[in-house]
Design an enzyme around this catalytic site. Sequence first.
Site, PDB file in Angstrom:
ATOM      1  CE1 TYR A  18      35.839  49.455  34.684  1.00 16.23           C
ATOM      2  CE2 TYR A  18      34.711  49.400  32.556  1.00 16.23           C
ATOM      3  CZ  TYR A  18      35.456  50.084  33.514  1.00 16.23           C
ATOM      4  OH  TYR A  18      35.795  51.391  33.292  1.00 16.23           O
TER       5      TYR A  18
ATOM      6  CB  VAL B 186      28.046  14.842  76.704  1.00 19.38           C
ATOM      7  CG1 VAL B 186      28.573  13.419  76.530  1.00 19.38           C
ATOM      8  CG2 VAL B 186      26.623  14.957  76.149  1.00 19.38           C
TER       9      VAL B 186
ATOM     10  CD1 TRP C 170      43.477  45.875  32.287  1.00 16.43           C
ATOM     11  CD2 TRP C 170      43.557  43.724  32.873  1.00 16.43           C
ATOM     12  NE1 TRP C 170      43.734  45.155  31.153  1.00 16.43           N
ATOM     13  CE2 TRP C 170      43.785  43.824  31.475  1.00 16.43           C
ATOM     14  CE3 TRP C 170      43.565  42.452  33.460  1.00 16.43           C
ATOM     15  CZ2 TRP C 170      44.015  42.719  30.664  1.00 16.43           C
ATOM     16  CZ3 TRP C 170      43.792  41.350  32.664  1.00 16.43           C
ATOM     17  CH2 TRP C 170      44.010  41.477  31.283  1.00 16.43           C
TER      18      TRP C 170
ATOM     19  NE  ARG D 223      47.921  42.211  32.335  1.00 21.55           N
ATOM     20  CZ  ARG D 223      47.801  43.407  31.765  1.00 21.55           C
ATOM     21  NH1 ARG D 223      46.834  44.221  32.141  1.00 21.55           N
ATOM     22  NH2 ARG D 223      48.640  43.787  30.844  1.00 21.55           N
TER      23      ARG D 223
ATOM     24  CB  ALA E  43      27.220  25.961  63.347  1.00 23.84           C
TER      25      ALA E  43
ATOM     26  CG  ASN F  61      25.838  26.781  59.700  1.00 30.97           C
ATOM     27  OD1 ASN F  61      24.756  26.523  60.202  1.00 30.97           O
ATOM     28  ND2 ASN F  61      26.619  27.749  60.164  1.00 30.97           N
TER      29      ASN F  61
ATOM     30  CB  CYS G 158      31.188  34.908  63.341  1.00 29.75           C
ATOM     31  SG  CYS G 158      31.934  33.309  62.978  1.00 29.75           S
TER      32      CYS G 158
END
Length: 457
Positions: free
Chosen positions: A431, A83, A439, A447, A12, A310, A46
């Site tokens: 919503y 390496v 909610w 809340r 990546a 990445n 992944c």
Amino acid sequence: MTERLVIVGGDATGMSAAAQARRFRETSDLEIVVFERGHFTSYSACGIPYWVGGHVRARDDLIARTPEEHRARGIDVRLRNEVVELDVAGGRLRSRDSATGIETWTDYDHLVLGTGARPIRPPLPGIDAPGVHGVQTLDDGETLIAALSAGTGRRAVVVGAGYIGVEMAEALIRRGYQVTIVHSGREPMSTLDPDMGALVREALRGLDVTVIGDSAVTEIRTGDDGHARAVVAAGREYPADVVVLGIGVVPETTLAEAAGLPLGDHGGLLTDTALRVIGYENIWAGGDCVEVLDLVSGMRRHIALGTHANKHGQIIGANIGGGYATFPGVVGTAVSKVCDLEVARTGLREKDAHAAGLQYVTATIESTSRAGYLPDAPLMTVKMLAERFTGRLLGVQIVGREGAGKRVDIAAVALTARMTVAQMTTLDLGYAPPFSPVWDPVLVAARKAVRAVGERG
């Protein structure tokens, strides 16, 4: 005059850096050489559990860009070349061709370290026996799939209960195995607080996964043929026809440490915001081998995720190519899934907040991911941490069914913006009954956190 950019690691960070640098600078201006000790470039590690479990049909579906595609863009990709030494003072490195054993020195003007992370493999009796598998590379995935296809037994033990552990549990369930997870923690998913990890444990048991906690593995017991036959932990033996290791990873900085490059408390390379290794003008590093700034706690962390890797590569490539980019840090967002259970977190756990010296309150709520009056509305639990007195959001954890996991992104944005829980309650979220209650559960938790801040303030 042509400069040479040498990259160690062809996944990546490394290949993103190479591709981005090439966009800025032509072949005649910048030579790019990539050393990769494996067989593949630019692949999704992944995705390996989903390949093992059959969600992904073939290995090559996980490869975003082949070595040949990179070479067509003027990037000299050298596979099976490891390496083995960095000569920082001399501006060169030594590599070994795995096929021939021949070693070669290569000079560089710019060096990028994208060496990733290595899986934790404790020195236990039997740990290297046939039948014990890691899932770090595509080669690992191929070996495991071949073993599962050829095997006659149907008992699997997964060692470790983090993201890889629970994802591999699902993969093995899909292949018809009886799965036992053995781990040393109090609850699975140590990236969550224990009370939320307990929800994961109960859900796993509901899927007929046996979960054994507080049990450090001491031995992989083998049969007369030398093949792994059982996992021994806390004095008990768990029969196994296949053993999968998912204990976690650490930064792969062996080369960097030997060369005297600076490492942090977690063993990762230290960089500035441009991802230049601190103290070195022409050495860059990114991905799983570096430590990153936690924007919530202000401390450095090691977080091994392809999303960061990445981004790091893009930033490094732009800077080497003559552009300008920086990486501000992370809030620690992650999401996982085992069968129909979704698990997500972002920000700080309780022990993280305590370690950072922060006083906090918590709020935990249960809700549904869509309007409760719709049939079979999936349940979810949301836990929220907020700073005492100020109400600044510190972290969110979510465990639930369909529609739960990706809600963590709301909290990730709020954390990045340093919002308070009171400010979160006014967010204009989408919503409609099929998607959310009036909610949203994250706002319900906010809340409740507002009330907790007020009571403790």
